[in-house]
Design a protein around this motif. Structure first.
Motif, PDB file in Angstrom:
ATOM      1  N   VAL A 138      12.620 -13.604 -35.913  1.00  0.00           N
ATOM      2  CA  VAL A 138      12.877 -14.697 -35.142  1.00  0.00           C
ATOM      3  C   VAL A 138      12.836 -15.840 -35.815  1.00  0.00           C
ATOM      4  O   VAL A 138      10.928 -16.745 -35.565  1.00  0.00           O
ATOM      5  CB  VAL A 138      12.609 -15.038 -33.663  1.00  0.00           C
ATOM      6  CG1 VAL A 138      14.639 -15.667 -33.419  1.00  0.00           C
ATOM      7  CG2 VAL A 138      13.709 -13.240 -32.752  1.00  0.00           C
ATOM      8  N   GLY A 139      12.990 -16.865 -36.164  1.00  0.00           N
ATOM      9  CA  GLY A 139      13.091 -17.678 -37.367  1.00  0.00           C
ATOM     10  C   GLY A 139      12.345 -19.545 -36.052  1.00  0.00           C
ATOM     11  O   GLY A 139      13.726 -19.039 -34.981  1.00  0.00           O
ATOM     12  N   GLY A 140      11.765 -20.165 -36.172  1.00  0.00           N
ATOM     13  CA  GLY A 140      11.779 -21.504 -35.018  1.00  0.00           C
ATOM     14  C   GLY A 140      13.474 -21.882 -35.155  1.00  0.00           C
ATOM     15  O   GLY A 140      13.783 -22.220 -33.205  1.00  0.00           O
ATOM     16  N   ASN A 141      13.996 -21.728 -35.561  1.00  0.00           N
ATOM     17  CA  ASN A 141      15.757 -22.020 -35.435  1.00  0.00           C
ATOM     18  C   ASN A 141      16.518 -21.340 -34.408  1.00  0.00           C
ATOM     19  O   ASN A 141      17.675 -20.971 -34.559  1.00  0.00           O
ATOM     20  CB  ASN A 141      16.646 -22.979 -36.784  1.00  0.00           C
ATOM     21  CG  ASN A 141      16.185 -21.291 -37.853  1.00  0.00           C
ATOM     22  OD1 ASN A 141      15.629 -19.867 -36.933  1.00  0.00           O
ATOM     23  ND2 ASN A 141      16.881 -21.505 -38.851  1.00  0.00           N
ATOM     24  N   GLY A 142      16.062 -20.286 -33.940  1.00  0.00           N
ATOM     25  CA  GLY A 142      16.731 -18.627 -33.461  1.00  0.00           C
ATOM     26  C   GLY A 142      17.329 -17.855 -34.538  1.00  0.00           C
ATOM     27  O   GLY A 142      18.104 -17.147 -33.441  1.00  0.00           O
ATOM     28  N   LEU A 143      17.086 -18.309 -36.134  1.00  0.00           N
ATOM     29  CA  LEU A 143      17.877 -17.257 -36.473  1.00  0.00           C
ATOM     30  C   LEU A 143      16.961 -15.965 -37.017  1.00  0.00           C
ATOM     31  O   LEU A 143      15.389 -16.371 -36.898  1.00  0.00           O
ATOM     32  CB  LEU A 143      18.264 -17.927 -38.082  1.00  0.00           C
ATOM     33  CG  LEU A 143      19.352 -19.201 -37.633  1.00  0.00           C
ATOM     34  CD1 LEU A 143      19.697 -20.105 -39.161  1.00  0.00           C
ATOM     35  CD2 LEU A 143      20.677 -18.549 -36.799  1.00  0.00           C
ATOM     36  N   LEU A 144      17.569 -14.833 -37.758  1.00  0.00           N
ATOM     37  CA  LEU A 144      16.987 -13.649 -38.021  1.00  0.00           C
ATOM     38  C   LEU A 144      17.179 -13.681 -39.253  1.00  0.00           C
ATOM     39  O   LEU A 144      17.850 -13.884 -40.098  1.00  0.00           O
ATOM     40  CB  LEU A 144      18.121 -12.982 -37.231  1.00  0.00           C
ATOM     41  CG  LEU A 144      18.387 -12.708 -35.968  1.00  0.00           C
ATOM     42  CD1 LEU A 144      19.447 -11.055 -35.953  1.00  0.00           C
ATOM     43  CD2 LEU A 144      16.819 -12.559 -34.848  1.00  0.00           C
ATOM     44  N   THR A 145      15.057 -13.274 -39.448  1.00  0.00           N
ATOM     45  CA  THR A 145      15.318 -12.420 -41.144  1.00  0.00           C
ATOM     46  C   THR A 145      14.287 -11.266 -41.728  1.00  0.00           C
ATOM     47  O   THR A 145      13.771 -11.017 -40.770  1.00  0.00           O
ATOM     48  CB  THR A 145      14.398 -14.172 -41.950  1.00  0.00           C
ATOM     49  OG1 THR A 145      15.464 -15.089 -41.625  1.00  0.00           O
ATOM     50  CG2 THR A 145      14.270 -13.754 -42.833  1.00  0.00           C
ATOM     51  N   GLY A 146      14.412 -10.354 -42.481  1.00  0.00           N
ATOM     52  CA  GLY A 146      14.081  -9.525 -42.244  1.00  0.00           C
ATOM     53  C   GLY A 146      15.235  -8.551 -43.676  1.00  0.00           C
ATOM     54  O   GLY A 146      16.084  -8.808 -43.147  1.00  0.00           O
ATOM     55  N   SER A 147      14.806  -7.678 -43.619  1.00  0.00           N
ATOM     56  CA  SER A 147      15.316  -6.180 -44.042  1.00  0.00           C
ATOM     57  C   SER A 147      15.171  -5.013 -43.106  1.00  0.00           C
ATOM     58  O   SER A 147      14.116  -4.744 -42.568  1.00  0.00           O
ATOM     59  CB  SER A 147      14.984  -6.291 -45.812  1.00  0.00           C
ATOM     60  OG  SER A 147      13.582  -5.661 -45.683  1.00  0.00           O
ATOM     61  N   LEU A 148      16.041  -3.642 -43.170  1.00  0.00           N
ATOM     62  CA  LEU A 148      16.379  -2.471 -42.909  1.00  0.00           C
ATOM     63  C   LEU A 148      16.547  -1.642 -43.728  1.00  0.00           C
ATOM     64  O   LEU A 148      17.883  -1.331 -44.269  1.00  0.00           O
ATOM     65  CB  LEU A 148      17.269  -2.562 -41.676  1.00  0.00           C
ATOM     66  CG  LEU A 148      15.530  -3.492 -40.760  1.00  0.00           C
ATOM     67  CD1 LEU A 148      17.121  -3.964 -39.273  1.00  0.00           C
ATOM     68  CD2 LEU A 148      15.285  -3.108 -39.460  1.00  0.00           C
ATOM     69  N   PRO A 149      15.933  -0.953 -44.683  1.00  0.00           N
ATOM     70  CA  PRO A 149      15.958  -0.061 -45.659  1.00  0.00           C
ATOM     71  C   PRO A 149      17.183   1.284 -45.368  1.00  0.00           C
ATOM     72  O   PRO A 149      18.016   1.645 -46.564  1.00  0.00           O
ATOM     73  CB  PRO A 149      14.405   0.346 -46.694  1.00  0.00           C
ATOM     74  CG  PRO A 149      13.688  -0.549 -45.603  1.00  0.00           C
ATOM     75  CD  PRO A 149      14.279  -0.923 -44.812  1.00  0.00           C
ATOM     76  N   LEU A 150      16.813   1.415 -44.196  1.00  0.00           N
ATOM     77  CA  LEU A 150      17.519   2.584 -44.096  1.00  0.00           C
ATOM     78  C   LEU A 150      18.231   1.973 -42.177  1.00  0.00           C
ATOM     79  O   LEU A 150      16.969   3.083 -41.947  1.00  0.00           O
ATOM     80  CB  LEU A 150      16.819   3.991 -43.840  1.00  0.00           C
ATOM     81  CG  LEU A 150      16.944   5.634 -43.329  1.00  0.00           C
ATOM     82  CD1 LEU A 150      18.224   5.597 -44.137  1.00  0.00           C
ATOM     83  CD2 LEU A 150      16.199   6.239 -43.226  1.00  0.00           C
TER      84      LEU A 150
END
Length: 373
Positions: A138-150
């Motif tokens: 969770v970034g400082g702006n409240g947005l989500l970043t990352g990846s889930l391959p399965l």
């Protein structure tokens, strides 16, 4: 793992559903897309009350019933159910019930119960320790970043419940719309007919479930345990299906003028399959009766159950194919599908080695697992 009249009733309707509506021979004639998800079957599942076993009573559910979860999961495995029962009715419903705000629960729980809200859960099952970081930040702006391959079930989910780590390192669960900006979902089939997707979040907005705080870590671990136990029970259902199909085949398949079931060597192999199945049933039952969801004993038994069932299920599935011979590997045969399903289950909610390691960590201090009788 039938504990009371409710479990018995659920088991009864599940058997009738498998025999009359979710018939393997009929479903296997469908194409892969049609087999992946059946709207009519999902509606029947909702009407039968399967989606109520982890939903609060105040919304028309039955509350959290671990025994009922294992009953339904075992039935799902035996009939090769492709619909997202564990993610939606078990883990997803539990997460919403425990973490959601009153408004979120009032919105989501009725839709879980009637089948209009399908969920996929992303909890990083290999990372059971509360201090571990999530694949989603969770970034400082409240947005989500990352990846889930399965991410199983994400191919047909209306919402994805994502475990994320905020800048302070705290765990939180967000509800993410797969159609939202910054969310990329790439569906693909799994070998057993179920589906999954790789999910990438690039500055995606998510709705935090409730206010959360320190309780989120405990709830996530409990949800993982529910998912692991349900998956073990699913594999148990597959094992029982493989065993029954194999025994019936041995009674009817004739070689050299007599049923192959009269061969003592093959009888011994079938007995081995039976014993492995009974052992799996015992460890799943032990988990159900180990205590409350928040107890250390429950989690300890779940780790043992998932590890043992994963191992036993693979051996039973191999035995079914070997005793059927070449026909067991045919696409249209039950034996091959048994192997594919338990192979997929091995990857869900923690692998065998993860659970064996966690089981060992939960043993009393000074206990030597390798040298114990």
């Amino acid at each position: 793992m039938i504990e009371d009249e409710i479990d018995a009733a659920l088991d009864d309707v599940a058997r009738k559903f498998a025999a009359n509506e979710y018939v393997f021979e009929e479903r296997h004639r469908l194409n892969a897309t049609e087999r992946r998800f059946s709207g009519s079957a999902w509606s029947s599942i909702a009407e039968m009350g399967w989606l109520s076993v982890a939903t609060p009573e105040e919304f028309g559910g039955l509350g959290l019933r671990i025994s009922s979860i294992t009953v339904l999961a075992e039935a799902a495995g035996a009939m090769f159910l492709n619909e997202p029962l564990t993610d939606t009715a078990f883990c997803g419903a539990y997460l919403v019930s425990e973490l959601g705000s009153p408004l979120q629960k009032a919105d989501m729980c009725p839709r879980i119960l009637d089948g209009s809200l399908r969920l996929s859960v992303a909890l990083d099952p290999a990372e059971w320790l509360p201090a571990s970081a999530s694949a989603i930040a969770v970034g400082g702006n409240g947005l989500l970043t990352g990846s889930l391959p399965l991410l199983p079930g994400a191919d047909i989910a209306d919402r994805i419940l994502v475990r994320a780590t905020d800048p302070s390192g705290a765990t939180a669960i967000y509800s993410v719309n797969p159609q939202a900006e910054g969310v990329e979902v790439s569906p693909y089939p799994l070998v057993d007919g179920r589906g999954a997707a790789s999910v990438t979040l690039a500055g995606a907005a998510g709705e935090l479930l409730g206010e959360q705080g320190p309780i989120a870590e405990t709830v996530v671990r409990n949800a993982l345990a529910i998912g692991a136990l349900a998956t073990a029970a699913d594999s148990l259902g597959v094992m029982n299906r493989a065993l029954n199909t194999t025994v019936e085949y041995m009674k009817t398949r004739v070689q050299f003028g007599r049923p192959i079931g009269e061969n003592q060597v093959l009888q011994h192999r079938a007995v081995d399959m039976h014993m492995l199945t009974q052992e799996a049933r015992a460890v799943v039952a032990a988990s159900v009766n180990a205590g409350g969801l928040d107890s250390k004993a429950f989690h300890h038994h779940v780790h043992a159950a998932k590890a043992i069932v994963d191992t036993n299920a693979r051996e039973v599935a191999h035995g079914a194919i070997q005793l059927h011979g070449g026909i067991g590997m045919a696409d249209e045969h039950v034996a091959g599908l048994c192997l594919w399903r338990v192979m997929v289950n091995e990857q869900l909610f923690g692998q065998q080695r993860d659970h064996m390691d966690l089981f060992g960590k939960g043993l009393p201090e000074g206990f030597d697992l390798e040298s114990a009788d």
